[in-house]
Design an enzyme around this catalytic site. Structure first.
Site, mmCIF file in Angstrom:
data_model
loop_
_atom_site.group_PDB
_atom_site.id
_atom_site.type_symbol
_atom_site.label_atom_id
_atom_site.label_comp_id
_atom_site.label_asym_id
_atom_site.label_seq_id
_atom_site.Cartn_x
_atom_site.Cartn_y
_atom_site.Cartn_z
ATOM 1 C CB THR A 120 -0.907 -0.022 1.254
ATOM 2 O OG1 THR A 120 -1.504 1.263 1.415
ATOM 3 C CG2 THR A 120 -0.137 -0.349 2.527
ATOM 4 C CG ASP A 121 -1.196 4.930 -1.001
ATOM 5 O OD1 ASP A 121 -1.704 4.331 -0.034
ATOM 6 O OD2 ASP A 121 -1.835 5.738 -1.712
ATOM 7 C CD GLU A 122 -3.260 3.670 4.628
ATOM 8 O OE1 GLU A 122 -2.986 3.527 5.829
ATOM 9 O OE2 GLU A 122 -4.418 3.714 4.188
ATOM 10 C CE1 TYR B 247 -3.504 -2.442 6.000
ATOM 11 C CE2 TYR B 247 -3.201 -0.116 5.483
ATOM 12 C CZ TYR B 247 -3.366 -1.427 5.078
ATOM 13 O OH TYR B 247 -3.393 -1.716 3.729
ATOM 14 C CB SER C 96 1.187 -4.560 10.277
ATOM 15 O OG SER C 96 0.075 -4.162 9.500
ATOM 16 C CE LYS C 97 -0.343 -4.518 3.193
ATOM 17 N NZ LYS C 97 -0.816 -5.846 2.692
ATOM 18 C CE LYS D 135 -11.081 -1.115 4.830
ATOM 19 N NZ LYS D 135 -10.573 -2.146 3.974
HETATM 20 P P1 NAD Z 1 -10.203 -6.873 2.678
HETATM 21 O O1 NAD Z 1 -10.148 -6.529 4.126
HETATM 22 O O2 NAD Z 1 -11.418 -6.557 1.886
HETATM 23 O O3 NAD Z 1 -9.935 -8.448 2.500
HETATM 24 C C1 NAD Z 1 -8.962 -9.132 3.228
HETATM 25 C C2 NAD Z 1 -9.176 -10.615 3.007
HETATM 26 O O4 NAD Z 1 -8.115 -11.319 3.691
HETATM 27 C C3 NAD Z 1 -10.481 -11.163 3.584
HETATM 28 O O5 NAD Z 1 -11.085 -12.056 2.673
HETATM 29 C C4 NAD Z 1 -10.057 -11.910 4.851
HETATM 30 O O6 NAD Z 1 -10.908 -12.975 5.190
HETATM 31 C C5 NAD Z 1 -8.674 -12.377 4.442
HETATM 32 N N1 NAD Z 1 -7.797 -12.639 5.611
HETATM 33 C C6 NAD Z 1 -7.579 -11.819 6.659
HETATM 34 N N2 NAD Z 1 -6.744 -12.404 7.541
HETATM 35 C C7 NAD Z 1 -6.411 -13.619 7.007
HETATM 36 C C8 NAD Z 1 -5.579 -14.678 7.434
HETATM 37 N N3 NAD Z 1 -4.907 -14.617 8.591
HETATM 38 N N4 NAD Z 1 -5.468 -15.765 6.653
HETATM 39 C C9 NAD Z 1 -6.139 -15.846 5.471
HETATM 40 N N5 NAD Z 1 -6.959 -14.884 5.036
HETATM 41 C C10 NAD Z 1 -7.096 -13.776 5.785
HETATM 42 O O7 NAD Z 1 -8.910 -6.198 2.036
HETATM 43 P P2 NAD Z 1 -8.721 -5.475 0.624
HETATM 44 O O8 NAD Z 1 -9.194 -4.082 0.728
HETATM 45 O O9 NAD Z 1 -9.226 -6.372 -0.436
HETATM 46 O O10 NAD Z 1 -7.124 -5.431 0.562
HETATM 47 C C11 NAD Z 1 -6.400 -6.543 0.060
HETATM 48 C C12 NAD Z 1 -4.919 -6.220 0.146
HETATM 49 O O11 NAD Z 1 -4.619 -5.047 -0.597
HETATM 50 C C13 NAD Z 1 -4.439 -5.940 1.574
HETATM 51 O O12 NAD Z 1 -3.176 -6.546 1.717
HETATM 52 C C14 NAD Z 1 -4.313 -4.434 1.649
HETATM 53 O O13 NAD Z 1 -3.304 -4.063 2.546
HETATM 54 C C15 NAD Z 1 -3.940 -4.093 0.219
HETATM 55 N N6 NAD Z 1 -4.369 -2.775 -0.282
HETATM 56 C C16 NAD Z 1 -5.669 -2.374 -0.174
HETATM 57 C C17 NAD Z 1 -6.058 -1.145 -0.735
HETATM 58 C C18 NAD Z 1 -7.499 -0.680 -0.656
HETATM 59 O O14 NAD Z 1 -7.770 0.466 -1.022
HETATM 60 N N7 NAD Z 1 -8.441 -1.491 -0.215
HETATM 61 C C19 NAD Z 1 -5.121 -0.345 -1.382
HETATM 62 C C20 NAD Z 1 -3.782 -0.789 -1.457
HETATM 63 C C21 NAD Z 1 -3.430 -2.012 -0.920
HETATM 64 O O1 DAU Z 2 -4.134 3.997 0.522
HETATM 65 C C1 DAU Z 2 -4.388 2.622 0.484
HETATM 66 C C2 DAU Z 2 -5.191 2.238 1.709
HETATM 67 O O2 DAU Z 2 -6.515 2.729 1.498
HETATM 68 C C3 DAU Z 2 -5.207 0.741 1.967
HETATM 69 O O3 DAU Z 2 -3.903 0.319 2.275
HETATM 70 C C4 DAU Z 2 -6.156 0.385 3.114
HETATM 71 O O4 DAU Z 2 -6.257 -1.014 3.264
HETATM 72 C C5 DAU Z 2 -7.532 0.951 2.793
HETATM 73 O O5 DAU Z 2 -8.412 0.704 3.859
HETATM 74 C C6 DAU Z 2 -7.438 2.460 2.525
HETATM 75 O O6 DAU Z 2 -7.075 3.171 3.734
HETATM 76 P P1 DAU Z 2 -7.756 4.571 4.122
HETATM 77 O O7 DAU Z 2 -7.601 4.775 5.561
HETATM 78 O O8 DAU Z 2 -7.314 5.647 3.197
HETATM 79 O O9 DAU Z 2 -9.300 4.203 3.713
HETATM 80 P P2 DAU Z 2 -10.689 4.469 4.460
HETATM 81 O O10 DAU Z 2 -11.749 4.112 3.482
HETATM 82 O O11 DAU Z 2 -10.727 3.884 5.806
HETATM 83 O O12 DAU Z 2 -10.672 6.058 4.622
HETATM 84 C C7 DAU Z 2 -10.533 6.921 3.495
HETATM 85 C C8 DAU Z 2 -10.535 8.348 4.022
HETATM 86 O O13 DAU Z 2 -11.841 8.653 4.508
HETATM 87 C C9 DAU Z 2 -9.601 8.588 5.180
HETATM 88 O O14 DAU Z 2 -9.047 9.896 5.084
HETATM 89 C C10 DAU Z 2 -10.501 8.511 6.418
HETATM 90 C C11 DAU Z 2 -11.822 9.024 5.894
HETATM 91 N N1 DAU Z 2 -13.030 8.437 6.513
HETATM 92 C C12 DAU Z 2 -13.124 7.086 6.565
HETATM 93 C C13 DAU Z 2 -14.238 6.479 7.131
HETATM 94 C C14 DAU Z 2 -14.332 4.974 7.226
HETATM 95 C C15 DAU Z 2 -14.049 9.257 6.976
HETATM 96 O O15 DAU Z 2 -13.960 10.490 6.887
HETATM 97 N N2 DAU Z 2 -15.146 8.661 7.531
HETATM 98 C C16 DAU Z 2 -15.286 7.307 7.651
HETATM 99 O O16 DAU Z 2 -16.314 6.833 8.194
#
Ligand code: NAD
Ligand code: DAU
Length: 335
Positions: free
Chosen positions: A125-127, A153, A156-157, A192
């Site tokens: 992730t970019d985080e 979070y 850990s990544k 999210k």
């Molecule tokens: P998500 O939370 O929707 O899905 C996570 C999945 O992993 C779930 O199906 C869960 O059951 C499974 N999981 C969790 N713990 C596990 C374990 N111990 N063993 C096996 N399976 C397990 O997540 P997402 O948003 O689809 O993100 C997927 C990946 O992409 C993550 O690694 C996240 O860090 C990364 N990522 C997400 C975003 C985003 O915007 N959502 C952006 C950049 C990177």
């Molecule tokens: O940038 C990549 C990341 O994007 C991934 O690595 C993470 O797994 C993914 O969850 C996401 O993280 P963010 O923290 O950016 O996403 P989230 O949807 O939780 O929040 C997006 C923005 O919105 C953030 O600035 C917090 C804000 N927010 C979020 C929630 C859930 C609110 O203002 N209100 C809310 O209820």
């Protein structure tokens, strides 16, 4: 080719499985997922009986279960999506984030080493770079930007990413890492920002915006991320990190107002609430390397992607209503 996709019952992993089965019908896809609260088997219902697909419920931290699966399937590639992914949950309770995101990655890579140097792709992730200031739009994260995390979070990544690079240097494990910006699209868990605002707006519930809503995220349609990972696992150079992002920065409040407008809901639903602790101000990713080296370009404009996403949540109410009611857990627990 046989590909193990961990975390494939979650948001991006499931979209990646659909993409693979469509684009590479000769490849076999094995989904390994623990089905935590974020995993949902109903998401995978449409591929459950696909001849090239197998689902296995297991924890990536479970060395024995992972080893058994590797022995049975002899994978060529592992793509690791499995993670605890929600920043707010990591602030409440960091421990499971360290366990799954770091130890789980280690267990998977040990299996890759043991079973003949299987190619390993880490979805990161970019985080990991922390944040950028709001008043310097010229600044972007490059692959060389130092890691500087803010939340449990992202820490850990980042820890997992460092371990992946260590396995490349120390054991010659063929690895790649992608660091992507915020994804949106179908099947995203409604905790999210975008899906939460859509489902709350549909129910005329308050739309909780943290702080003043001025934090900026860089949004990418999920299928563009899936295509980028597909390119990296097939053509990416081992040992490399690739950025994935669409140069589409928006302040949270703009997104929430847009969702209200698209759904015909009043902005009076917007409620400013206490800010997230350590809230990152702005993320912005520079994807030049993947564009130049692998020919990747984002294909979905935000205006189209957000409409498609909103339409998907309107047409698939039962998917998210079962999450909100908790009903989806009953099915998953039967596995
Ligand atoms: P998500 O939370 O929707 O899905 C996570 C999945 O992993 C779930 O199906 C869960 O059951 C499974 N999981 C969790 N713990 C596990 C374990 N111990 N063993 C096996 N399976 C397990 O997540 P997402 O948003 O689809 O993100 C997927 C990946 O992409 C993550 O690694 C996240 O860090 C990364 N990522 C997400 C975003 C985003 O915007 N959502 C952006 C950049 C990177
Ligand atoms: O940038 C990549 C990341 O994007 C991934 O690595 C993470 O797994 C993914 O969850 C996401 O993280 P963010 O923290 O950016 O996403 P989230 O949807 O939780 O929040 C997006 C923005 O919105 C953030 O600035 C917090 C804000 N927010 C979020 C929630 C859930 C609110 O203002 N209100 C809310 O209820």
């Amino acid at each position: 080719m046989t590909i193990i996709v961990t975390g494939g019952a979650g948001f991006i992993g499931s979209n990646f499985i659909f993409y693979q089965l469509k684009e590479h019908p000769d490849d076999r896809i094995i989904c390994l997922d623990k089905l935590t609260y974020a995993g949902n088997l109903s998401t995978l219902q449409c591929v459950m009986h696909h001849p090239q697909f197998r689902f296995v419920k297991a924890d990536i931290c479970d060395r024995k279960a992972v080893g058994k699966l590797f022995e049975e399937e002899k994978p060529d590639i592992v793509v690791n999506f499995a993670a605890e992914s929600h920043v707010d949950r990591s602030i409440e309770d960091p421990e499971v984030f360290l366990q799954t995101n770091i130890i789980g990655t280690e267990v998977l890579m040990d299996a890759c080493r043991q079973y003949g140097s299987v190619r390993f792709h880490q979805v990161s992730t970019d985080e990991v770079y922390g944040d950028l200031p709001l008043d310097r739009p010229d600044l972007l994260f490059s692959e060389e930007t130092p890691i500087h995390t803010s939340s449990p979070y992202s820490s850990s990544k980042a820890g997992a990413d460092l371990l992946v690079l260590a396995y490349y240097r120390t054991y010659d494990l063929p690895v790649t890492i992608s660091r992507c910006s915020n994804n949106y699209g179908p099947y995203q868990f409604p905790e999210k920002l975008i899906p939460l605002m859509i489902v709350n707006a549909l129910a005329d519930k308050p739309l909780p915006v943290y702080g003043k809503g001025l934090n900026v995220r860089d949004w990418l349609y999920v299928e563009d991320h899936c295509r980028a990972i597909d390119l990296m696992i097939r053509q990416g150079k081992v040992g490399e990190i690739y950025h994935v992002g669409g140069h589409h920065e928006m302040a949270n409040i703009e997104i929430v107002k847009l969702i209200c407008q698209e759904l015909g809901k009043p902005e009076s639903l917007i409620t400013f609430v206490t800010d997230r602790k350590g809230h990152d101000l702005r993320y912005a990713i520079d994807p030049t390397k993947i564009c130049q080296e692998l020919g990747w370009v984002p294909e979905t404009q935000f205006a189209d992607g957000i409409r498609k996403t909103i339409r998907w949540y309107l047409e698939n109410r039962s998917w998210w209503e079962e999450i909100i009611s908790g009903e989806y857990r009953n099915e998953d627990e039967k596995r």
